[in-house]
Design a protein around this motif. Sequence first.
Motif, PDB file in Angstrom:
ATOM      1  N   VAL A   1       0.883  -1.128   0.026  1.00 30.60           N
ATOM      2  CA  VAL A   1      -0.180  -0.104  -0.097  1.00 30.60           C
ATOM      3  C   VAL A   1       0.952   1.138   0.110  1.00 30.60           C
ATOM      4  N   CYS A   2       1.803   1.413   0.820  1.00 32.47           N
ATOM      5  CA  CYS A   2       2.847   2.721   0.952  1.00 32.47           C
ATOM      6  C   CYS A   2       3.377   2.501  -0.453  1.00 32.47           C
ATOM      7  N   CYS A   3       3.982   1.449  -1.176  1.00 31.77           N
ATOM      8  CA  CYS A   3       4.524   1.785  -2.286  1.00 31.77           C
ATOM      9  C   CYS A   3       3.742   2.275  -3.448  1.00 31.77           C
ATOM     10  N   ARG A   4       2.597   1.881  -3.388  1.00 29.91           N
ATOM     11  CA  ARG A   4       1.484   2.202  -4.381  1.00 29.91           C
ATOM     12  C   ARG A   4       1.128   3.828  -4.235  1.00 29.91           C
ATOM     13  N   GLN A   5       1.077   4.134  -2.748  1.00 29.72           N
ATOM     14  CA  GLN A   5       0.915   5.590  -2.520  1.00 29.72           C
ATOM     15  C   GLN A   5       1.948   6.308  -2.805  1.00 29.72           C
ATOM     16  N   HIS A   6       3.384   6.069  -2.882  1.00 29.54           N
ATOM     17  CA  HIS A   6       4.284   6.833  -3.144  1.00 29.54           C
ATOM     18  C   HIS A   6       4.931   6.725  -4.386  1.00 29.54           C
ATOM     19  N   ASN A   7       4.106   5.974  -5.437  1.00 33.89           N
ATOM     20  CA  ASN A   7       4.480   5.770  -6.758  1.00 33.89           C
ATOM     21  C   ASN A   7       5.543   5.085  -6.987  1.00 33.89           C
TER      22      ASN A   7
END
Length: 438
Positions: free
Chosen positions: A124-130
């Motif tokens: 999730v955090c990787c997706r949120q920070h592109n």
Amino acid sequence: MPRQTKCPECGSSAVEEDSHYSQCHVVCTECGFLLTEGLLTTTRSEETFFQAVRYTESTAEVKKPCRNKIQGLKRVRDLCRILRVRPVVEDAASKLYPRAYDHPCFLHTALEKKEALVGCCVHVCCRQHNWPLTMGTVCALLHVETSLFSAVYLQLVKELYLDIPTLGLLDLVKTHCDGFNLFQSSESIPPKFLEDKNKVVDRATQLVELASETWLVTGRHPVPIITAAAYLAWQSLLPGHRLKCSLSRFCRLAGVRQPPPASKRVREIAGVLLRMAPQLAWLAAQRVDLKTVVKYTADILRHRNLLLRQALNGTWGENTGPQTELSEGMTSETSEEGGSEEGGNEERGSGAGGKTKRSLQDQPRGAGEVEPRPKRPAPIFLPPCLTERKRRKFSPEPGGSLGTEPITGEEEISDSEIEQYLRTPEEVAVFRAASAIL
């Protein structure tokens, strides 16, 4: 120092603290009754009001996280360091995991689900920070089932109301290719199979863009498409030694698991290249098939925009090599609509079909007849939902025939069918009266 509190035994208000060993007791000076015993039974806030509380409540202010929570937080940091993400992604994942762990939906669950929760927080955090990352990569690192991971991921996004931005397909190409073992020299990989990573990524990106422009990406899972594009790109860079290498062997050498639909995506992308290859002038006279078209991938991608425009406009003729029935129908229809319609019809007029078309065009139309519309050329590229529609199986009614036997008129008539044709005397009278009127 005495306090203003009455003793429950004697009623005296002379109460003072008495230090006994390492604990402080509140004792009545008149009768010696022990009112409260030590700081273990009170908290800092309850001490002020002089009320006794339980031991479990007294330690609530300094409560430490459980062992599984500490171990899960450590797994989050280790996973972020293995993936080499930015520090801001690691910090965000370290803050999201305690929040998700303490949620009632994930607090009392199995250890497998909590292990999947570690990967979901990082994803999730990787997706949120592109930061492009696939679920398959996380599942392979944590040894978690894909079905369990996806279920925990959807529940996490729903319960915590997380905003997840969409991830571009082209961003995943480089991330997915970074995990291949074909870019590092090894004893298990022959030297002719080693390749530069940047070359494979650039060509695979162009193939994915071509697949997107020809509707092959619509509604499809991204990993099989990327795997197929990387395989064709790797083959096209040195086709003399790699054409005989199958997709399964390529995945074994690369150290990745072969997705089940990847072989089908390879045939689809190669089919697009095969439709565009005959438009090149130096390939019009050569025999090209699905296996040998990989040799000309660089030329096709170099002139991709022009070849796509020609294919969509239907400007290529009948002598351009192997074509499918759809393209042949498109060229025949466009030749009828073009400026050379008369010449084409005269050449085809030698056959019976040509004479029929010519005679129908020469016949004068009446005043009430409407001129038929010219047929539109059939599109050469269509979405998968139109080209691969599943045919429904015909399920006959119970007791009925499949309709394959010819009807001769000598079949037996059942009693129920005979009763449908019998009429009552009232119906016969009404039928005769209607026949007389007519």
